[in-house]
Motif scaffolding. Structure first.
Motif, PDB file in Angstrom:
ATOM      1  N   LEU A 245     -41.827  15.720   5.936  1.00 38.30           N
ATOM      2  CA  LEU A 245     -42.967  15.559   5.199  1.00 38.30           C
ATOM      3  C   LEU A 245     -43.827  16.062   4.069  1.00 38.30           C
ATOM      4  CD1 LEU A 245     -44.270  11.846   5.721  1.00 38.30           C
ATOM      5  CD2 LEU A 245     -45.929  12.972   6.992  1.00 38.30           C
ATOM      6  N   GLN A 320     -41.268  10.965  13.899  1.00 36.20           N
ATOM      7  CA  GLN A 320     -42.525  10.507  12.932  1.00 36.20           C
ATOM      8  C   GLN A 320     -43.354   9.343  12.137  1.00 36.20           C
ATOM      9  OE1 GLN A 320     -42.438  15.520  11.628  1.00 36.20           O
ATOM     10  NE2 GLN A 320     -44.616  13.861  10.917  1.00 36.20           N
ATOM     11  N   ASP A 347     -50.873  16.853  10.335  1.00 37.93           N
ATOM     12  CA  ASP A 347     -50.306  16.311   9.126  1.00 37.93           C
ATOM     13  C   ASP A 347     -51.617  14.941   8.745  1.00 37.93           C
ATOM     14  OD1 ASP A 347     -48.237  17.592   9.041  1.00 37.93           O
ATOM     15  OD2 ASP A 347     -46.760  15.449   9.385  1.00 37.93           O
ATOM     16  N   ALA A 351     -49.560  12.971   5.875  1.00 38.08           N
ATOM     17  CA  ALA A 351     -49.540  11.733   6.478  1.00 38.08           C
ATOM     18  C   ALA A 351     -50.015  10.411   5.848  1.00 38.08           C
ATOM     19  CB  ALA A 351     -49.539  11.227   7.892  1.00 38.08           C
ATOM     20  N   ARG A 354     -48.320  10.166   2.063  1.00 39.99           N
ATOM     21  CA  ARG A 354     -46.725  10.193   2.520  1.00 39.99           C
ATOM     22  C   ARG A 354     -46.217   8.846   2.337  1.00 39.99           C
ATOM     23  NH1 ARG A 354     -47.948  14.551   0.568  1.00 39.99           N
ATOM     24  NH2 ARG A 354     -46.916  16.529   0.818  1.00 39.99           N
ATOM     25  N   PHE A 355     -46.879   7.871   4.033  1.00 39.00           N
ATOM     26  CA  PHE A 355     -46.351   6.292   3.810  1.00 39.00           C
ATOM     27  C   PHE A 355     -47.305   5.567   3.689  1.00 39.00           C
ATOM     28  CE2 PHE A 355     -45.763   8.570   7.883  1.00 39.00           C
ATOM     29  CZ  PHE A 355     -44.746   9.435   7.661  1.00 39.00           C
ATOM     30  N   MET A 360     -48.711   3.381   8.293  1.00 45.27           N
ATOM     31  CA  MET A 360     -48.817   4.109   8.663  1.00 45.27           C
ATOM     32  C   MET A 360     -49.169   3.758  10.473  1.00 45.27           C
ATOM     33  SD  MET A 360     -49.817   7.120   8.285  1.00 45.27           S
ATOM     34  CE  MET A 360     -51.439   7.433   9.654  1.00 45.27           C
ATOM     35  N   ALA A 363     -46.528   5.244  11.852  1.00 45.09           N
ATOM     36  CA  ALA A 363     -46.354   7.145  12.118  1.00 45.09           C
ATOM     37  C   ALA A 363     -46.925   7.370  13.875  1.00 45.09           C
ATOM     38  CB  ALA A 363     -47.541   7.428  10.993  1.00 45.09           C
ATOM     39  N   TYR A 364     -46.412   8.339  13.656  1.00 46.58           N
ATOM     40  CA  TYR A 364     -46.684   8.718  14.916  1.00 46.58           C
ATOM     41  C   TYR A 364     -46.689   8.138  16.224  1.00 46.58           C
ATOM     42  CZ  TYR A 364     -47.629  12.044  11.595  1.00 46.58           C
ATOM     43  OH  TYR A 364     -47.180  13.157  10.440  1.00 46.58           O
TER      44      TYR A 364
END
Length: 462
Positions: A245, A320, A347, A351, A354-355, A360, A363-364
């Motif tokens: 990422l 991720q 991140d 994060a 990026r996302f 989001m 994410a994760y």
């Protein structure tokens, strides 16, 4: 139960736990301490962890002056790791490096998926031919993904460097009570040297994931099984499907929110991966696939359709970002996963950039993966993150109960290696354990183990 389980008759005999002491045994008073089965890091790089401690450390480097000072070391080739452009404040590209040192230098970003080099190093190893590979730019001195792997092949580790790296890496894990590591080490090292070096290790149990990129390389795993010992296991293949990422090389379905022209790097398609999975199924080899972006995950899910993942416990590493539909397919296919909850903390700045805000929510997705039936094990991806157990457990608190996290950090790590040996501190269990002065059900402050035992031997003491 609830941190109150006490055992006052803990003895070790012939490498296993015994109800009675053996004659002439050494007695160690651990009154008031906590004893746990040895933890398992389900995805890391043992040699890479050791190399990090032997190379120039660029973590927390936040200025060009600090960078210049740290690179001022007398080595033929200066290798450094740990920089982050968000902390450094700039990209340490070729022009910048040329202005601060005349030594050949390689600066690997903290994620390990991108590096920068200066003109002396480019000239020394004739790197011009790597321009364009996975977005690498030689004019900028920027190497990404497979170009960085090619550089590693040009600068292979010597036997002495490998020995020192394994020792340093082993100590880094044992310090925190980690007695087994699922490792990925076939990078910049000759095959025979790797097999001989890892199979000589007796202070830690190594579940090696041999890094491959082609179907025929699976034969090296079968060949390498002649080197197996009680401490070295070679039953898994590791493949990269995308990057990271931080480097924007994780393969995404939609473009990066902070760089709309980029969607990352996809190493291979589902059709190409499927050929490798099918041969691995026939040979009884577990396949472990690095997937960070949702596009890479999609290709992996397609490739694993119809595989014998339930018996071999084929595995996804990182994950991720994933949609609920993708997670359902993971569960339906009986895929397992090695996850790094600590990445959610590391991140936390990049994060969302990026996302973007809409993605989001996917994410994760670790808690959702567990709830939907995906079997998980915790890991650090060291040297990307610290080998510290408590740091990882604290990060995992946002996704799981502490008790569940400890299970994912211990017994699940062995299960994902298809090892069914009991490690619950019962009589007859192998004596892989550690002693610490804090209750891991509650601890949040980084604390090393006081003693770590492998096969009944004291291999680390604070």
């Amino acid at each position: 139960e609830d941190g109150k389980y006490l055992r006052r008759d803990l003895y070790i005999s012939a490498g296993v736990l015994s109800p009675t002491p053996s004659e002439g045994a050494l007695e160690i008073d651990i009154t008031g301490k906590f004893v746990y089965p040895g933890f398992v890091d389900s995805h890391a790089h043992l040699i890479g962890t050791g190399r990090k401690s032997l190379e120039v450390n660029l973590e927390d480097c936040n200025s060009i002056e600090s960078l210049a000072e740290r690179l001022e070391v007398d080595r033929e080739v200066v290798r450094a790791r740990g920089w982050d452009q968000e902390v450094l404040g700039f990209m340490p590209v070729r022009e910048v490096l040329d202005s601060i040192t005349t030594r050949p230098v390689i600066l690997t970003r903290r994620c390990g998926h991108i590096a920068t080099v200066n003109s002396p190093l480019i000239k020394l190893f004739s790197l011009e031919g790597l321009h364009g590979l996975d977005g690498s730019d030689i004019e900028l001195g920027l190497l990404k993904e497979r170009a960085l792997e090619e550089l590693d092949r040009k600068i292979k580790l010597s036997p002495g460097e490998v020995e020192r790296a394994i020792h340093a890496g082993t100590q880094a894990f044992l310090k925190y009570g980690v007695t087994a590591v699922h490792s990925d080490d076939y990078h910049g090292i000759d095959y025979e040297l790797l097999m001989q070096s890892l199979s000589s290790t007796t202070n830690m149990r190594i579940y090696e994931k041999f890094c491959v990129s082609k179907e025929e390389q699976l034969d090296l795993i079968k060949l390498g099984q002649q080197f197996e010992t009680p401490f070295f296991n070679l039953r898994a293949a590791k493949l990269y499907l995308d990057g990271s990422l931080g480097a924007r090389t994780a393969a995404m379905i939609s473009p990066y929110h902070d760089s709309p022209a980029e969607r990352g790097v996809l190493y291979m398609t589902a059709d190409e991966l499927r050929v490798i999975v099918k041969k691995a199924d026939r040979e009884g080899i577990q396949v472990c696939v690095h997937v960070i972006g949702d596009r890479a995950l999609e290709e992996a899910l397609k490739a694993f359709e119809g595989s014998v993942s339930e018996s071999l416990k084929h595995r996804l590493i990182h994950v991720q970002i994933a949609s609920e539909e993708q997670i359902k397919r993971m569960a339906d296919q009986k895929l397992t996963a090695s996850i790094q909850p600590i990445f959610a903390d590391s991140d936390r700045i990049i994060a969302p950039e990026r996302f973007g805000p809409l993605r989001m929510k996917d994410a994760y997705p670790f808690g959702k993966m567990r709830d939907m039936g995906v079997q998980l094990a915790l890991s650090t991806d060291s040297p990307v993150e610290s080998t510290s157990v408590i740091r990882s457990l604290t990060s995992a608190d946002r996704f799981f109960s502490r008790r569940d996290s400890i299970q994912m950090y211990s017994s699940n790590g062995h299960i994902l290696a298809n090892n069914t040996d009991s490690i619950s501190l019962k009589y007859g269990d192998r004596a892989d354990l550690f002693v610490i002065n804090v209750d891991l059900l509650k601890a949040t402050q980084d604390t090393p183990a006081e003693m770590t035992f492998v096969d009944g031997r004291l291999v680390y003491r604070l």
